[in-house]
Design a protein around this motif. Structure first.
Motif, short mmCIF file in Angstrom:
data_model
loop_
_atom_site.label_atom_id
_atom_site.label_comp_id
_atom_site.label_asym_id
_atom_site.label_seq_id
_atom_site.Cartn_x
_atom_site.Cartn_y
_atom_site.Cartn_z
N ARG A 182 0.84 -1.21 0.00
CA ARG A 182 0.00 0.00 0.00
C ARG A 182 0.86 1.24 0.00
O ARG A 182 1.96 1.26 0.56
CB ARG A 182 -0.90 0.01 1.23
N ARG A 216 -3.73 3.13 -0.69
CA ARG A 216 -4.12 2.45 -1.93
C ARG A 216 -3.22 1.24 -2.14
O ARG A 216 -2.01 1.33 -1.98
CB ARG A 216 -3.98 3.40 -3.13
N THR A 259 -20.05 -1.05 -11.38
CA THR A 259 -18.59 -1.01 -11.45
C THR A 259 -18.03 -2.28 -10.82
O THR A 259 -18.27 -2.56 -9.65
CB THR A 259 -18.07 0.22 -10.68
N ASP A 275 -14.57 -3.14 -11.31
CA ASP A 275 -13.19 -2.85 -10.92
C ASP A 275 -13.09 -1.35 -10.62
O ASP A 275 -13.04 -0.54 -11.54
CB ASP A 275 -12.27 -3.27 -12.08
N ILE A 276 -13.03 -0.99 -9.35
CA ILE A 276 -13.04 0.44 -9.01
C ILE A 276 -11.75 1.15 -9.43
O ILE A 276 -11.71 2.37 -9.50
CB ILE A 276 -13.30 0.71 -7.51
N SER A 277 -10.72 0.38 -9.72
CA SER A 277 -9.47 1.04 -10.12
C SER A 277 -9.43 1.31 -11.63
O SER A 277 -8.50 1.92 -12.13
CB SER A 277 -8.27 0.17 -9.73
N PHE A 315 -9.75 9.46 -11.22
CA PHE A 315 -9.99 8.22 -10.48
C PHE A 315 -8.83 7.98 -9.53
O PHE A 315 -8.52 6.86 -9.14
CB PHE A 315 -10.19 7.05 -11.44
N GLU A 374 -8.27 8.41 -6.40
CA GLU A 374 -8.38 7.79 -5.07
C GLU A 374 -8.39 6.27 -5.14
O GLU A 374 -8.11 5.61 -4.15
CB GLU A 374 -9.59 8.32 -4.30
N ASN A 375 -8.67 5.74 -6.35
CA ASN A 375 -8.64 4.28 -6.51
C ASN A 375 -7.49 3.83 -7.40
O ASN A 375 -7.47 2.68 -7.85
CB ASN A 375 -9.97 3.79 -7.09
N CYS A 376 -6.56 4.74 -7.68
CA CYS A 376 -5.48 4.39 -8.62
C CYS A 376 -4.59 3.31 -8.02
O CYS A 376 -4.17 3.38 -6.87
CB CYS A 376 -4.65 5.63 -8.93
N ASN A 377 -4.31 2.29 -8.84
CA ASN A 377 -3.49 1.17 -8.35
C ASN A 377 -2.26 0.96 -9.22
O ASN A 377 -1.61 -0.06 -9.15
CB ASN A 377 -4.34 -0.12 -8.34
#
Ligand code: SAM
Ligand code: SF4
Length: 318
Positions: A2, A7, A220, A222-224, A249, A251-254
């Motif tokens: 994380r 995240r 949705t 896949d939130i990323s 996006f 806040e959900n960036c992975n």
């Protein structure tokens, strides 16, 4: 692993070359890009070593991109080596599709799971124009081959351009009626040497919703994912809208990106880069460095108004 905002960073996008066999008007200058010295480009073993470090830190999703990844010499060897990493659960590639007829079968047996294929028009003359001489039939045959060998479900990436493919939106959307294919409309991003071309030819994705009646937003999964997905009633595939600039996006960036010359871009919409190639070549332990890069991933897009991404898209990979 994380980052400092909680995240989970589990997605690595690797640009394996900034060269390409096409010259799409929004991506590549007509005369091509300035060639980077061969030594500046990561060797395949170096890409593999960096990838393994990321995987050991929790990356389980990998995308190979470019430039055109299939023009990189010995690309199948890299696919095979990454394909052996058992912790990787999703292994994909973004390609212009022109070389797939030759490569699809071997990509599949080397361990690749699926493909995103870029195709902005279904008209052969327009295709030749936007890619500066690509052959539509190469891509269409490549798509068929990819489906045949099981590199699906295919996602088609369609960059929307003013006065170029607005009139084809319906044809693209209709591809999702009978087939499990995702057609994703991407808004032009002003980036690198072609930023003004993109600004001049931009149209919003809202055009898709205005032109096509009956699209229903789907849940949705896949939130990323940067895409919002819709479906035609009874449609098998999905229609995606990607607004790389306007839609945040973060806040959900992975995701994290590795450029062909060995730099890490922790955020697409930032000009910050961290060099991994030098410490790697100096024999330093890069695991700690990668851990720090992940921890320090920026919270959100940090380009000021009027600032653009400096690098060309070919070096970043989308
Ligand atoms: N050559 C491969 C291809 O075309 O799929 C992979 C690299 S390409 C840079 C990755 C994606 O970026 C493609 O879907 C392409 O359409 C998209 N792209 C390139 N320049 C862009 C721009 N200025 N704005 C939006 N998307 C862009
Ligand atoms: Fe090449 Fe892909 Fe860029 Fe087109 S979008 S010039 S195919 S890298």
């Amino acid at each position: 692993m994380r980052d400092s905002y909680g995240r989970r960073i589990n997605y690595l996008r690797i640009s394996v070359t900034d060269l390409c066999n096409l010259r799409c008007k929004y991506c590549m200058p007509e005369k091509g890009i300035e060639k980077i010295d061969y030594n500046e480009i990561l060797k395949l073993e170096e890409i593999q070593s960096i990838t393994e470090s990321f995987v050991n830190l929790g990356v389980d999703k990998i995308r190979i991109t470019g430039g055109e990844p299939l023009v990189r010499r010995n690309i199948l060897k890299l696919i095979e080596d990454i394909g052996k990493l058992t912790k990787v659960r999703d292994f994909a590639m973004t390609t212009n599709g022109t070389l797939l007829k030759k490569y699809a079968k071997n990509l599949k047996s080397a361990g690749l799971n699926r493909l995103n294929i870029s195709l902005d028009t279904l008209d052969k003359n327009k295709y030749a124009k936007i890619t500066r001489n690509g052959r539509l039939s190469d891509v269409l045959e490549g798509i068929e081959e990819a489906k045949k060998v099981g590199l699906g479900p295919i996602k088609l990436n369609v960059v929307l351009m003013k006065d170029f493919n607005e009139d084809e939106i319906e044809n693209f959307v209709n591809l999702t009626k009978d087939e499990e294919i995702d057609v994703r409309f991407i808004e032009l991003m002003p980036i690198g040497a072609l930023k003004y071309w993109s600004l001049n030819n931009y149209i919003s994705n809202e055009t898709v919703l205005k032109n096509i009646e009956g699209l229903v937003e789907t849940e949705t999964v896949d939130i990323s994912s940067p895409a919002r997905y819709y479906k035609l009633p009874g449609g098998k595939g999905r229609v995606g809208l990607i607004n790389p600039i306007s839609c945040k996006f973060c806040e959900n960036c992975n995701r994290i990106r590795l450029t062909a010359d060995g730099k890490i871009k922790p955020c697409l919409h930032s000009n910050d880069e961290i060099d991994l190639k030098t410490p790697l070549r100096q024999g330093k332990d890069i695991n700690g460095l990668i851990g720090d890069i992940i921890k320090n991933k920026p919270k959100e897009h940090n380009l000021e108004d009027g600032d653009y991404i400096n690098r060309n898209m070919t070096a970043i990979g989308g």
